[in-house]
Write an enzyme that holds these catalytic residues in place. Structure first.
Site, PDB file in Angstrom:
ATOM      1  N   HIS A   1       0.837  -1.191   0.000  1.00 43.54           N
ATOM      2  CA  HIS A   1       0.000   0.000   0.000  1.00 43.54           C
ATOM      3  C   HIS A   1       0.874   1.245   0.000  1.00 43.54           C
ATOM      4  CE1 HIS A   1      -3.438  -2.399   1.848  1.00 43.54           C
ATOM      5  NE2 HIS A   1      -2.398  -3.117   2.230  1.00 43.54           N
ATOM      6  N   TYR A   2       0.297   2.380  -0.436  1.00 40.97           N
ATOM      7  CA  TYR A   2       0.893   3.665  -0.073  1.00 40.97           C
ATOM      8  C   TYR A   2      -0.041   4.352   0.921  1.00 40.97           C
ATOM      9  CZ  TYR A   2      -1.882   5.663  -4.072  1.00 40.97           C
ATOM     10  OH  TYR A   2      -2.853   6.028  -4.959  1.00 40.97           O
ATOM     11  N   THR A   3       0.525   5.261   1.735  1.00 38.57           N
ATOM     12  CA  THR A   3      -0.250   5.831   2.843  1.00 38.57           C
ATOM     13  C   THR A   3      -1.053   7.067   2.450  1.00 38.57           C
ATOM     14  OG1 THR A   3       1.627   7.200   3.540  1.00 38.57           O
ATOM     15  CG2 THR A   3       1.431   5.002   4.532  1.00 38.57           C
TER      16      THR A   3
ATOM     17  N   GLU B   1       2.492  -0.970   4.564  1.00 41.02           N
ATOM     18  CA  GLU B   1       2.215   0.405   4.166  1.00 41.02           C
ATOM     19  C   GLU B   1       3.537   1.130   3.933  1.00 41.02           C
ATOM     20  OE1 GLU B   1      -0.496   2.189   3.626  1.00 41.02           O
ATOM     21  OE2 GLU B   1      -2.182   1.061   4.493  1.00 41.02           O
TER      22      GLU B   1
ATOM     23  N   HIS C   1      -2.556  -3.208  -3.311  1.00 41.69           N
ATOM     24  CA  HIS C   1      -3.935  -3.049  -2.839  1.00 41.69           C
ATOM     25  C   HIS C   1      -4.892  -2.920  -4.021  1.00 41.69           C
ATOM     26  CE1 HIS C   1      -6.639  -1.028   0.446  1.00 41.69           C
ATOM     27  NE2 HIS C   1      -7.080  -2.194   0.064  1.00 41.69           N
TER      28      HIS C   1
ATOM     29  N   ASP D   1      -3.507   2.140  -5.056  1.00 44.39           N
ATOM     30  CA  ASP D   1      -2.171   1.979  -4.485  1.00 44.39           C
ATOM     31  C   ASP D   1      -1.606   0.571  -4.703  1.00 44.39           C
ATOM     32  OD1 ASP D   1      -4.301   1.390  -2.618  1.00 44.39           O
ATOM     33  OD2 ASP D   1      -2.821   1.214  -1.033  1.00 44.39           O
TER      34      ASP D   1
END
Length: 283
Positions: A46-48, A110, A157, A167
């Site tokens: 994921h990216y945040t 993440e 994700h 993401d």
């Protein structure tokens, strides 16, 4: 001193005995069952879409969580937020191939990254630092080895929720993971050969939807290029063809998809070893 009747004392003794904590059962751990495996089948990236401090606050104080958080500091490091043996809440409504609700069967990572910014010229995605990749790849190798996660189950994700997530986005360097042996990647020569065929005749939408589903995506099987199918094509292109991810079916996308969904070739037969001559003893 006040004296209590014997009946009252008996009742009090019974109540106190009920409140006492029973001793823990004796657990003999000398035996191990052969039929067991890790609960972890997937690793999800994921990216945040937040800076480091906000990412920490979200992932530690809210219901959403992840097993690991990779910082974007000059020397990136991991925060281990949830033990790998426990479930984190990172995937949400999700599916891949025959699996759904991937939270219980996955490890979530993440990565601190701004995600994207919408501008008058279109959506602009933030790059990832190479120093982050230098930390991420060794951890992925360790997790995959620890839980026997196959390369096809290391995903973004967006792969498992293409209708609502993007993401880690089209700037994430998936090719580096492929070069490290962590994910499958299409052979460039095979893609070029297939593209020459698809340039002549592009497959119809039934073909695209069938192949996307074979690869693992949840996609409608309607034969129509609807919004849901465009979303899946966008996710696929943003992973395997980051130069162009417009959600449109084209010959290059078809070629990549075709190569990735080909059955694995059986190993070539090995030549039998030459017979070893048996020594003869002369009397």
């Amino acid at each position: 001193m006040k004296k209590f009747p014997l009946a009252t004392l008996a009742i009090l003794a019974t109540l106190l005995a009920g409140c006492a904590t029973p001793p823990p059962p004796h657990l003999d751990t000398s035996l191990t069952a052969r039929g067991q495996s890790s609960r972890v089948k997937f690793i999800i990236l994921h990216y945040t879409v937040a800076d480091l401090q906000r990412s920490i606050k979200i992932l530690t104080e809210q219901e959403v969580s992840a097993h690991y958080l990779l910082t974007d500091t000059d020397e990136p490091k991991f925060y281990a937020l949830v033990d790998e043996n426990r479930m984190s809440h990172h995937a949400g409504v999700s599916s891949w191939k025959n699996f759904s609700n991937l939270n219980p069967a996955s490890i979530g990572i993440e990565i601190v990254n701004a995600g994207y910014t919408d501008t008058p010229q279109g959506r602009v995605y933030a790059p990832f630092k190479q120093a982050q990749m230098d930390q991420l790849i060794p951890l992925l190798k360790q997790i995959a080895a620890r839980h026997q996660v196959p390369p096809q189950n290391i995903l973004g994700h967006a792969d498992i929720a293409p209708q609502r997530k993007q993401d880690p986005g089209p700037r994430f360097p998936w090719r580096q993971l492929a070069d490290a042996g962590l994910i499958p990647w299409p052979d460039a020569g095979q893609v070029m050969a297939q593209r020459s065929l698809f340039d002549v005749q592009l497959p119809d939408m039934f073909w695209f939807q069938k192949k996307l589903a074979e690869h693992g995506y949840a996609v409608p099987q309607t034969g129509v290029l609807d919004e849901a199918t465009r979303n899946v094509l966008f996710v696929f292109q943003s992973k395997y063809r980051q130069s162009k991810y417009d959600g449109e079916p084209d010959a290059e996308t078809a070629a990549i998809l075709d190569v990735l969904t080909r059955p694995a070739s059986p190993p070539a037969p090995q030549p039998s070893p030459a017979p070893v001559p048996v020594p003869v003893t002369v009397q």
